[in-house]
Design an enzyme around this catalytic site. Sequence first.
Site, mmCIF file in Angstrom:
data_model
loop_
_atom_site.group_PDB
_atom_site.id
_atom_site.type_symbol
_atom_site.label_atom_id
_atom_site.label_comp_id
_atom_site.label_asym_id
_atom_site.label_seq_id
_atom_site.Cartn_x
_atom_site.Cartn_y
_atom_site.Cartn_z
ATOM 1 N N CYS A 334 0.710 -1.519 0.073
ATOM 2 C CA CYS A 334 0.098 0.343 0.059
ATOM 3 C C CYS A 334 0.940 1.640 0.095
ATOM 4 C CB CYS A 334 -0.757 -0.236 1.319
ATOM 5 S SG CYS A 334 -2.319 1.272 0.952
ATOM 6 N N HIS A 429 -3.811 -5.974 0.929
ATOM 7 C CA HIS A 429 -3.351 -6.037 2.386
ATOM 8 C C HIS A 429 -3.579 -7.743 2.705
ATOM 9 C CE1 HIS A 429 -2.643 -2.205 3.519
ATOM 10 N NE2 HIS A 429 -3.544 -1.514 2.823
#
Length: 493
Positions: A334, A429
């Site tokens: 991310c 994630h």
Amino acid sequence: MKAIMIQGTSSDVGKSVLCTALCRILVNDGYRIAPFKSQNMALNSYITKDGGEIGRAQGVQAEAAKIDATTDMNPILLKPTGNMVSEVILHGKPFADMDAVSYRENFVEQVMPEVRKSLRRLEAQYDVLVLEGAGSPAEINLKSRDIANMRMAHETDAAVILVADIERGGVFATIVGTLMLLEDEERARVKGIIINKFRGMKELLVSGIDWLEEYTGIPVLGVIPYFDVQIEAEDSMALSSLRLKKPKHEEFDIDVAVIRFPLISNFTDLDPLFEEPDVGVRFVSSLKDLKEPDVIILPGTKNTIADYVWLQETGLAQGILQQSRKGKKIVGICGGYQMLGECIVDKQENVIADETYSMLGLLPVETVLIDENQTTQVKGMNYAGQEMAGFVFHLGSSTTTRPIQSFICLDDGRQDGVYTEQVIGTYLHGMFQNRSFTREYFNKIRVEKDLQEVSGEILSDYERREQAYEMLEHHVRKHLDMDKIYELLDESM
């Protein structure tokens, strides 16, 4: 509706884990259970099936209750962004950035009708509500605007169980002090006490428990021994006090250094690494501590640009580049992925003019930041043909500046991330929760270091979580007076 609420004498006494245990105990006993926390402050998020963002703890508790998580289980999520400002997530979607004063003085009362709507929807679907408090219910300077503790107990007519952490010391003083600072009607709601994280002989506590029960008139429902359960942590406090306290990396064959950003988020992405044989994980916040690891991981962050400035100021940016030139493996997730690219163009509304920031340049990627969040659960096939699942939520989008292998092709046809033999960047994630991928990734490193590959059955992340929930259920049930818990639930109707 039956309701029971776990409140604590302070933060990090084990409220989230005990709520998780109660959810699994009650669902195993045949009840339809839902967790609830009106307001949560955390940097570890959980993405619901419809793309809503809630606190990680309530997502975990829903899993323990064997139901799908919804945003009604945590209608307000506060995600700190620095300088006493938090992003307010309302019903799973970004609402506004607010400082602490504005939030407390202007927003809390306005949002109570939305909190009540969530409660009513849960009441219509479930038999029992397991509520979690926040911090302490006895913070005198905060009580007038506290919507996470006693106000929720009043709203649901819940019996309150007060939890104290004996590891901190002064357990009897913290319990008595908390009760003394409550109003009479609040104190009357406290129907039981739990002493948590006990190490030692319970017999040595008996005289203290007898005194406590006589002095307060409230029964001690359990003394829960310390239990290193493999359940995801909720907030940054866990970085220093829970699972991330591990032996020094010299004791492991494979050394993983994780950059500990000031605004690190979703560090639960890394939990599986602690279970991988021969892998040592350590968090690094200074150049001198970086040393020469086998793998460097740049995790998620709530503010990519601010944390990249910190990365430069600490010298860690140059340290990472130096280790890259030595061929060390690097992973960015991310915000960490965005930092591995060439540049970030900030086009958010609060920016007067577009600003461009140079990044590490380890991947041919450019990122454009816009205000719209992307949040969703995803599945796909990675570069090696392995099925992977996880969730994404991030600001903006990243594109490659030249043709290169993507990390994963999602089921909807979108390409995510970049893969090379040395560097991986992705928005996914939970990438390491895909245990077959994780095992293969570290087996390649083992081969490169002339170590023996690890073989054998690999449990899925779902199977591991289920094992953890069942172990936690057995442990807490053994040490908690469940007959009294059921009495309290009957009285709460």
